[in-house]
Design an enzyme around this catalytic site. Structure first.
Site, mmCIF file in Angstrom:
data_model
loop_
_atom_site.group_PDB
_atom_site.id
_atom_site.type_symbol
_atom_site.label_atom_id
_atom_site.label_comp_id
_atom_site.label_asym_id
_atom_site.label_seq_id
_atom_site.Cartn_x
_atom_site.Cartn_y
_atom_site.Cartn_z
ATOM 1 N N TYR A 196 -1.775 -15.503 5.886
ATOM 2 C CA TYR A 196 -0.721 -15.828 4.928
ATOM 3 C C TYR A 196 0.617 -15.287 5.436
ATOM 4 C CZ TYR A 196 -0.427 -10.946 3.467
ATOM 5 O OH TYR A 196 -0.226 -9.588 3.464
ATOM 6 N N TYR A 224 -1.659 -7.504 10.736
ATOM 7 C CA TYR A 224 -0.460 -7.310 9.917
ATOM 8 C C TYR A 224 0.788 -7.416 10.792
ATOM 9 C CZ TYR A 224 2.468 -5.496 6.131
ATOM 10 O OH TYR A 224 3.412 -5.363 5.139
ATOM 11 N N PHE A 281 8.539 -9.254 3.392
ATOM 12 C CA PHE A 281 8.136 -10.097 4.528
ATOM 13 C C PHE A 281 6.879 -9.480 5.106
ATOM 14 C CE2 PHE A 281 7.483 -10.903 8.947
ATOM 15 C CZ PHE A 281 7.867 -12.207 9.162
ATOM 16 N N GLU A 282 5.815 -10.245 5.126
ATOM 17 C CA GLU A 282 4.619 -9.822 5.842
ATOM 18 C C GLU A 282 3.810 -11.060 6.198
ATOM 19 O OE1 GLU A 282 2.653 -6.986 3.317
ATOM 20 O OE2 GLU A 282 1.944 -8.493 1.893
ATOM 21 N N ILE A 283 3.259 -11.027 7.388
ATOM 22 C CA ILE A 283 2.321 -12.048 7.836
ATOM 23 C C ILE A 283 1.015 -11.310 8.084
ATOM 24 C CG2 ILE A 283 1.767 -13.773 9.589
ATOM 25 C CD1 ILE A 283 4.763 -14.116 10.069
#
Length: 381
Positions: A196, A224, A281-283
């Site tokens: 995500y 992460y 903001f994080e993937i």
């Protein structure tokens, strides 16, 4: 009768006037008779200025003409929003589509504790190049849980308001922090995805993202990814680390030897240095949050009650979880993704700025100012 001197003066004045008019109305004449051009013509041999080198423009990827990607990850954008956030969401999505997703067409999942309006659905669906789904968060995942002592929580909120702690008196903000910390990835619409990208309303994406960050995560076994890191406000989490240490003492088997403890602690875990990845903001890898280690960690924190008796945020909770339960090389700094969430921004530097056609000011970046924790991440390697 006019004297010869007057005739000469009149002729010179006419010539100067004519030269001035021609210089303005005829560009070639002005260039040919300019002082710099005439001076160059009378330079001695060997004194010529070297010709100015033409600017070498980088080879950019044309998003409109390159072929579709050969492969994609099992991934989605996740947006927690309310109907009133529509303008900010549309702004964020438009930039995200222009800079990245118009070529990849990844889907969007919107989550809300209230039903989305038809207007919200229409505008967001129109902008998205991928599929769009809208989910309603169950009340038990959003509202303050029954085990929380409301009298104790109310007194804590009152004290935070007196102490001028931002969102100190807000229950809904605490609901959001708890939800993002340990419940968002349990939503039904996300069960089919592995990765995500969290998107917030009103943020900025400064650069083209030509490499697929989801595939990067997948191909390099990352769990992460971040762009900004900073120190947490201690008054919001005074007992978070003590609660964390109690979990570690009971469950030491969940901590790999090569984790990122050094990012969050300067004394091998005796205290917390307040560093965290800014989670707006994080993937990430959804399977990491679904893991036994993180699931039990969140359940432990939830029972401690600090989301409501204090104001524990999802950023320090996520960061502590990742630093403890992942290997340090599984955490990635996306240097090439230019990003701003008020009041801080990450602006790529040097060749990354050029390659990404970024429009942020390279001198205005949060990365290594005193309040940033990114240097601590760098020291891990």
């Amino acid at each position: 009768m006019m004297t010869v001197t007057r005739y000469v003066f009149l002729v010179v004045a006419l010539l100067i006037s004519l030269h001035y008019i021609l210089s303005i109305t005829h560009e070639d004449y002005g260039r040919a008779t300019s002082l710099s051009n005439l001076t160059n013509k009378w330079k001695p041999a060997g004194k010529w200025d070297p010709p100015e080198k033409p600017y070498s423009k980088p080879n950019y990827i044309d998003e409109d003409t390159r072929p579709p990607p050969a492969r994609k990850a099992n991934a989605t954008f996740v947006i927690l929003a309310r109907n009133g956030d529509l303008n900010g969401i549309v702004d964020s999505m438009r930039q995200l589509e222009d800079r990245f997703n118009r070529h990849y067409h990844y889907p969007y999942v919107f989550l809300n504790e209230q039903p989305f309006s038809d207007e919200f659905k229409k505008w967001t669906s129109n902008i998205a190049s991928g599929t769009v789904e809208f989910g309603l968060i169950p009340k038990e995942d959003w509202e303050q849980p029954a085990h929380i002592d409301e009298n104790k929580a109310s007194l804590a909120r009152e004290q935070m308001v007196k102490d001028s702690v931002i969102y100190g008196g807000s229950v809904s903000y605490r609901n959001m922090c708890r939800f993002n910390s340990g419940l968002f990835f349990k939503q039904e619409l996300l069960q089919k995805y592995k990765y995500y990208w969290r998107v917030e309303p009103g943020v900025k994406y400064f650069c083209n993202v030509d490499e697929d960050p989801f595939l990067f995560m997948q191909d390099n076994n990352k769990v992460y990814g971040f762009t900004l890191s900073l120190y947490e406000y201690h008054k919001t989490i005074p007992t978070l680390w003590e609660a964390t240490k109690r979990f570690i003492e009971k469950n030491p088997e969940y901590l790999p030897k090569d984790n990122a403890m050094a990012f969050i602690s300067d004394d091998q875990g005796r205290s917390y240095n307040l560093c965290h990845f800014w989670s707006n903001f994080e993937i990430g890898d959804l399977d990491f949050w679904r893991s036994e280690a993180y699931t039990k960690f969140f359940e432990h924190l939830d029972q401690e009650g600090g989301f409501y008796y204090e104001r524990w945020g999802d950023a320090p909770v996520h960061s502590i979880g990742v630093a403890l339960f992942a290997k340090k090389e599984q955490i990635h700094f996306f240097k090439e993704i230019g990003y701003r969430h008020e009041p801080f921004q990450h602006c790529p530097q040097g060749q990354l700025h050029t390659k990404g056609q970024c429009w942020c000011d390279e001198t205005d970046t949060f990365d290594y100012i005193p309040y940033s924790c990114t240097y601590r991440y760098d020291r891990l390697f």
